[in-house]
Scaffold this motif. Sequence first.
Motif, mmCIF file in Angstrom:
data_model
loop_
_atom_site.group_PDB
_atom_site.id
_atom_site.type_symbol
_atom_site.label_atom_id
_atom_site.label_comp_id
_atom_site.label_asym_id
_atom_site.label_seq_id
_atom_site.Cartn_x
_atom_site.Cartn_y
_atom_site.Cartn_z
ATOM 1 N N VAL A 1 24.292 6.480 90.051
ATOM 2 C CA VAL A 1 23.013 6.620 89.397
ATOM 3 C C VAL A 1 22.098 7.395 90.237
ATOM 4 C CG1 VAL A 1 23.153 4.224 88.401
ATOM 5 C CG2 VAL A 1 22.138 4.454 90.507
ATOM 6 N N GLN B 1 20.303 1.710 82.836
ATOM 7 C CA GLN B 1 19.971 3.281 83.388
ATOM 8 C C GLN B 1 19.807 4.086 82.116
ATOM 9 O OE1 GLN B 1 23.428 5.256 84.867
ATOM 10 N NE2 GLN B 1 22.191 6.790 85.854
ATOM 11 N N THR C 1 23.220 0.004 79.450
ATOM 12 C CA THR C 1 23.130 -1.324 80.443
ATOM 13 C C THR C 1 24.538 -1.868 80.732
ATOM 14 O OG1 THR C 1 21.081 -1.887 79.444
ATOM 15 C CG2 THR C 1 22.260 -3.859 80.460
ATOM 16 N N THR D 1 16.131 6.556 88.074
ATOM 17 C CA THR D 1 16.637 6.398 86.532
ATOM 18 C C THR D 1 17.320 5.243 86.292
ATOM 19 O OG1 THR D 1 18.370 7.523 86.673
ATOM 20 C CG2 THR D 1 16.585 8.909 86.257
ATOM 21 N N PHE D 2 16.958 4.052 87.181
ATOM 22 C CA PHE D 2 17.764 3.008 86.974
ATOM 23 C C PHE D 2 17.024 1.580 87.433
ATOM 24 C CE2 PHE D 2 18.735 3.576 91.396
ATOM 25 C CZ PHE D 2 18.891 2.242 91.894
ATOM 26 N N ASN D 3 17.365 0.440 87.033
ATOM 27 C CA ASN D 3 16.952 -0.782 87.486
ATOM 28 C C ASN D 3 17.942 -1.906 87.564
ATOM 29 O OD1 ASN D 3 14.756 -2.568 88.413
ATOM 30 N ND2 ASN D 3 13.989 -2.768 86.428
ATOM 31 N N LEU E 1 22.469 -3.988 85.104
ATOM 32 C CA LEU E 1 22.125 -2.386 85.871
ATOM 33 C C LEU E 1 21.880 -1.664 84.604
ATOM 34 C CD1 LEU E 1 22.150 -0.175 87.534
ATOM 35 C CD2 LEU E 1 24.427 0.210 87.365
#
Length: 528
Positions: free
Chosen positions: A137, A184, A188, A141-143, A182
């Motif tokens: 990633v 992005q 997901t 741009t991700f969580n 995750l």
Amino acid sequence: MTIVWTYELITVTTVLLLFLVIFSTWSNKFFRSICLIIGLFGLWLSMADPTYELTKYKRATEVANIPEFLISKQAGETDTVLISGFDHHLEDLDLLDSFHVKVDSQFYIQPGLFDIHYNDRVIASEKVSINGKVYGVSDDTFNVILESPDGEQIKPKFGSTELFQFSVEAPVAGLYEYKMMLIQNLDTVVELLPLQVLPARQLTMLIYTNRPGFEYNYLKNYWVEEGHGIIQKVRVSKDRFNSTYINAPSLSFDRLTESVLHDLDVILMDVEMWNSINTEERRVVLSAIDNYGLGLILSPGIEGARARDLPFNELADISAEDIDNVDLQRLTYSLANEWKTFDSGFSFGKGYGKVVLLKWGSTYRLILADKAKLYQNIWSEVFSEAYVQFQEGFVAESSFPTFAQDEVELKLYQTMQDDSIFLLDQKLSLMNLPLLTGVAYAHVEPQMGWNKLTRSTDRAEDWFYAFDTSAWKTWQQLKVKDRLLQLSSQEGKTISDVYMLRKTLPWWLGYMLFLIGFGLIWVLEKLT
């Protein structure tokens, strides 16, 4: 050329040779004899079915399915395997040792979560730390989100771009599935994290010492704050003891017996008290450690004191400062490699239980009020060494992640010789039945989700979790990639680059020679 000499072939060969000898005496025509030999040889070839071998060079083969390749004809004609993709089982890769391996290192691996570490079997209200990594990633741009079974979403702490950690409190006893996501952009990835929560259990500890010690006061405070019970019996004069009970019923005894030890989880003694009890009492304590998982903690007390009836008594003279420098291999005890060092002492597994020998250096004897937290940390570490094995009890341990329908090896703790273990209603075949260690092994094919194990003797239960084969895809592919890169980098493999190809003469060759030979004889007979 190779010929399989069967009984029928030997018989036919003999008859044909006799026929050739008889005919040769009958005919003095050379050309006719040659035709007869050709005809008989053709008849013999049609029945002998001879084979011959050719030397061929092996080649490289692109492989998408390893098991199918290994049972195919191609495997014998291949010296180099070209692996396409990373969707393979690690066990299958170990079967490629007899080949050169080449890998497409540019093969795409989807973004996802991997290298997850946490304790999946905890006590109610215990803090659970979940550590993991993110793969593939961009920085911003991700969580990553952890969702509890009741829908609460928890955010992690990030140690770097790819490292993260969650901290959650275990709920009440039960089986749970947390969701780790995750996110992005618009994509997901969702993975499940199983958690088995055991009911909180109150442990009872006996402090049995030859003299009072201020460090034991800190121990009592810590132990009671954790919700456990204390029975303290301390010698205050030659024939007098002072007894204290906190969160525990009174216990009156003059000597340690099986009935006294029955309801205890941990005993803490100084070496002086250990040496003052008689040999039979020490035997009963060591037997309880072996058979019931009792934890024994010994404090050196007086400098130079040596514990009797224990193989490690010579360690009592080692100071806390020297603990990191101890060479365990130099111990005379035959199981020296099972010793473990930790900041406050040594521990040794004995049967179901543990023996812990503490180190009290001068640092730990200068106690100030603001060092209470230090003592809590010390005692927490000591008791995790002393009673963790007993607390877990009957436990089935498998690798993480475990996948449904795969053959999985289970490590079964506290399984005795006469126990039967059932997975659902199926009795397991146990290996390495434990006469001493209490650990057995079994191979199973679990179902997706939670799998229940039952010990027959007391109906004790434990659970383990199996994922769907599509779970943790990124983690699986990264493991396969690492293993393939190891295989491809191996040097010095001696692998033959040729193979022998066995072929059979065409079936029509014998019949053709037979027709030519006897056909010429027939023509010659008609012309003469």
